[in-house]
Write an enzyme that holds these catalytic residues in place. Structure first.
Site, short mmCIF file in Angstrom:
data_model
loop_
_atom_site.label_atom_id
_atom_site.label_comp_id
_atom_site.label_asym_id
_atom_site.label_seq_id
_atom_site.Cartn_x
_atom_site.Cartn_y
_atom_site.Cartn_z
N GLY A 111 0.82 -1.20 0.00
CA GLY A 111 0.00 0.00 0.00
C GLY A 111 0.86 1.25 0.00
O GLY A 111 2.03 1.24 0.37
N CYS A 112 0.27 2.35 -0.41
CA CYS A 112 1.04 3.59 -0.59
C CYS A 112 1.52 4.18 0.73
O CYS A 112 2.66 4.64 0.84
CB CYS A 112 0.23 4.60 -1.37
SG CYS A 112 -1.34 5.07 -0.63
N TYR A 113 0.67 4.19 1.73
CA TYR A 113 1.03 4.84 2.98
C TYR A 113 2.17 4.11 3.69
O TYR A 113 3.15 4.71 4.12
CB TYR A 113 -0.22 4.91 3.87
CG TYR A 113 -0.11 5.91 4.99
CD1 TYR A 113 -0.10 7.27 4.74
CD2 TYR A 113 -0.03 5.48 6.31
CE1 TYR A 113 0.00 8.18 5.77
CE2 TYR A 113 0.06 6.38 7.35
CZ TYR A 113 0.08 7.73 7.07
OH TYR A 113 0.18 8.63 8.09
N GLY A 138 5.52 4.48 1.74
CA GLY A 138 6.17 5.76 2.02
C GLY A 138 6.86 5.78 3.37
O GLY A 138 8.03 6.19 3.48
#
Length: 184
Positions: free
Chosen positions: A118-120, A123
Site C-alpha cells: 500500500g502507498c502509505y 512511504g
C-alpha cells in the site's frame, strides 16, 4: 512466452490502473472476464486455474474469499498479488516491498502469495529504513505516524492491531493504517 494475467476486480479503481499498466507489456495477456459471471465461484476458480498470475483488486473480504478458492487448486494455484489489506500481516505471505532488504527480495522471488504494502506504508517504510539503518533514528523507540489525510481506506473488521514491534513483524495501528516493519 506470454503470461496469462487474471485481474479479479478489474472494473474498480485499482483494477483499472493495474489493467492499464499491464496492458502495455508485450509479454502479458490480460484474460477477459465475463462480467456476468465475475462473482460465480466456479467461474472464478476456472479463471484462477488458467492464470499464471492473479491480481486481487478487491475489498478485504473478497480477497480472502478468492484466496480460499485459489488454495483449493493446490499446486495449480497461480501466483497471487493482493492489493487489499487482508494479507499484509499474514506470515505465510511475502510483503511486497523488496526495498526493505535482501530477505524481502528473496522471499518475493519464490512466493506464490504476495501482499502489496500500500502507498502509505510504502512511504513510511522507505523513508524510515535508511534513517534507522544509518543510526539517525533508533529502532528501539516507537515511531508514530499520524495520518491526517484521506486515502480511500475504510475501517473494517480486518483492520486491527496485530501486535507490537517487539513480537510481530509488522504493526497495523487501528487509526494510522500504516504497516511498519520491525526489520527496518
Amino acid at each position: 512466452m506470454k503470461k496469462d494475467i487474471f485481474i479479479d476486480g478489474e472494473t474498480g479503481t485499482t483494477g483499472l490502473q493495474v489493467h492499464e499498466k499491464l496492458s502495455k507489456h508485450p509479454n502479458i495477456n490480460i484474460m477477459s472476464v465475463d462480467q456476468s459471471k465475475r462473482k460465480d465461484i466456479s467461474y472464478k476458480k476456472e479463471m484462477l486455474a488458467k492464470s499464471d498470475v492473479t491480481f486481487l483488486c478487491l475489498p478485504d473480504e473478497g480477497s480472502v474469499e478468492t484466496v480460499q478458492i485459489a488454495d483449493e487448486l493446490g499446486d495449480k494455484s497461480p501466483i497471487i498479488i493482493d492489493a487489499s489489506t487482508a494479507h499484509r500481516t499474514n506470515p505465510n505471505w511475502s510483503y511486497g516491498l523488496p526495498e526493505l532488504g535482501e530477505n524481502y527480495r528473496k522471499s518475493l522471488e519464490n512466493s506464490k502469495r504476495i501482499a502489496s504494502p500500500g502507498c502509505y506504508s510504502t512511504g513510511a517504510n522507505v523513508i524510515l529504513k535508511p534513517l534507522i539503518s544509518n543510526g539517525v533514528l533508533s529502532k528501539n523507540i516507537p515511531i508514530i505516524i499520524n495520518d491526517g489525510g484521506s486515502h480511500g481506506i475504510k475501517p473494517n473488521k480486518l483492520n486491527k492491531v496485530v501486535g507490537s514491534c517487539a513480537d510481530k513483524s509488522f504493526i497495523q495501528p487501528k487509526k494510522g493504517w500504516c504497516l511498519i516493519s520491525k526489520d527496518i
